[in-house]
Design a protein around this motif. Structure first.
Motif, PDB file in Angstrom:
ATOM      1  N   GLY A  11      32.953  39.877  33.693  1.00 15.76           N
ATOM      2  CA  GLY A  11      33.441  38.866  34.620  1.00 15.76           C
ATOM      3  C   GLY A  11      34.709  39.274  35.346  1.00 15.76           C
ATOM      4  O   GLY A  11      35.373  38.447  35.947  1.00 15.76           O
TER       5      GLY A  11
ATOM      6  N   ARG B  87      40.411  41.363  38.980  1.00 16.88           N
ATOM      7  CA  ARG B  87      40.331  39.952  39.339  1.00 16.88           C
ATOM      8  C   ARG B  87      39.149  39.302  38.626  1.00 16.88           C
ATOM      9  O   ARG B  87      38.081  39.895  38.550  1.00 16.88           O
ATOM     10  N   SER B  88      39.385  38.066  38.151  1.00 13.19           N
ATOM     11  CA  SER B  88      38.288  37.333  37.521  1.00 13.19           C
ATOM     12  C   SER B  88      37.300  36.914  38.599  1.00 13.19           C
ATOM     13  O   SER B  88      37.673  36.731  39.764  1.00 13.19           O
ATOM     14  N   SER B  89      36.046  36.770  38.209  1.00 11.10           N
ATOM     15  CA  SER B  89      35.008  36.443  39.186  1.00 11.10           C
ATOM     16  C   SER B  89      35.205  35.053  39.793  1.00 11.10           C
ATOM     17  O   SER B  89      34.823  34.819  40.927  1.00 11.10           O
ATOM     18  N   ASP B  90      35.852  34.143  39.054  1.00 11.66           N
ATOM     19  CA  ASP B  90      36.080  32.798  39.585  1.00 11.66           C
ATOM     20  C   ASP B  90      37.446  32.654  40.269  1.00 11.66           C
ATOM     21  O   ASP B  90      37.786  31.581  40.751  1.00 11.66           O
ATOM     22  N   GLY B  91      38.229  33.722  40.304  1.00  8.38           N
ATOM     23  CA  GLY B  91      39.517  33.695  40.988  1.00  8.38           C
ATOM     24  C   GLY B  91      40.630  32.992  40.230  1.00  8.38           C
ATOM     25  O   GLY B  91      41.682  32.722  40.792  1.00  8.38           O
ATOM     26  N   SER B  92      40.396  32.698  38.949  1.00  2.90           N
ATOM     27  CA  SER B  92      41.387  31.942  38.191  1.00  2.90           C
ATOM     28  C   SER B  92      42.571  32.783  37.729  1.00  2.90           C
ATOM     29  O   SER B  92      43.617  32.236  37.379  1.00  2.90           O
TER      30      SER B  92
END
Length: 143
Positions: free
Chosen positions: A76, A86-91
């Protein structure tokens, strides 16, 4: 009365965000530490010979090899051309860990990096909270 409720809601929201950020930071630190330990175990014979010969183990190629290994261990997470994971969800995101050495007879390989958590309110980005981190893995020379 409504002002007190709104004030309490804001305070609770800040506490929840801080708690979530610290949990995220602990998780990322743990995952990078596990990856660094695993990498040191995989490369232990190479590390031993290079350090025993008095040469520099942490070359640019070794840093790149660790970056590739780290990218493969995190699910992820994507690594951009700028070296930022970078995290896949942008968190959250974190910089590529920079490896360094210390010690005689006992080798410590440090990985320094910064975790960045975006702070938002009502969908608007306010600022980025940056948390500097350092993890290390020990390698003890046995005679």
């Amino acid at each position: 009365m409504a002002t007190v409720i709104i004030f309490l809601a804001v305070i609770l929201s800040v506490i929840m965000f801080f708690s979530e950020s610290m949990t995220l930071a602990a998780d990322v630190r743990k995952r990078v530490k596990i990856t660094l330990d695993s990498y040191v175990v995989r490369k232990s014979i190479d590390i031993y010979h290079v350090v025993d010969d008095g040469e520099d183990f942490l070359t640019l190629e070794e840093q790149s090899a660790f970056d590739e290994y780290l990218a493969g261990q995190f699910s992820g997470i994507g690594r951009g051309e700028d070296g930022i994971y970078r995290s896949s969800d942008g968190s959250y995101s974190f910089s590529s860990p920079v490896l360094s050495l210390s010690g005689e007879g006992r080798l410590r390989i440090y990985a320094d990096f910064s975790l960045t958590v975006p702070v938002t309110f009502s969908g608007a980005h306010l600022f980025d909270m940056v948390i500097p981190m350092r993890v290390y893995s020990k390698f003890t020379k046995v005679y």
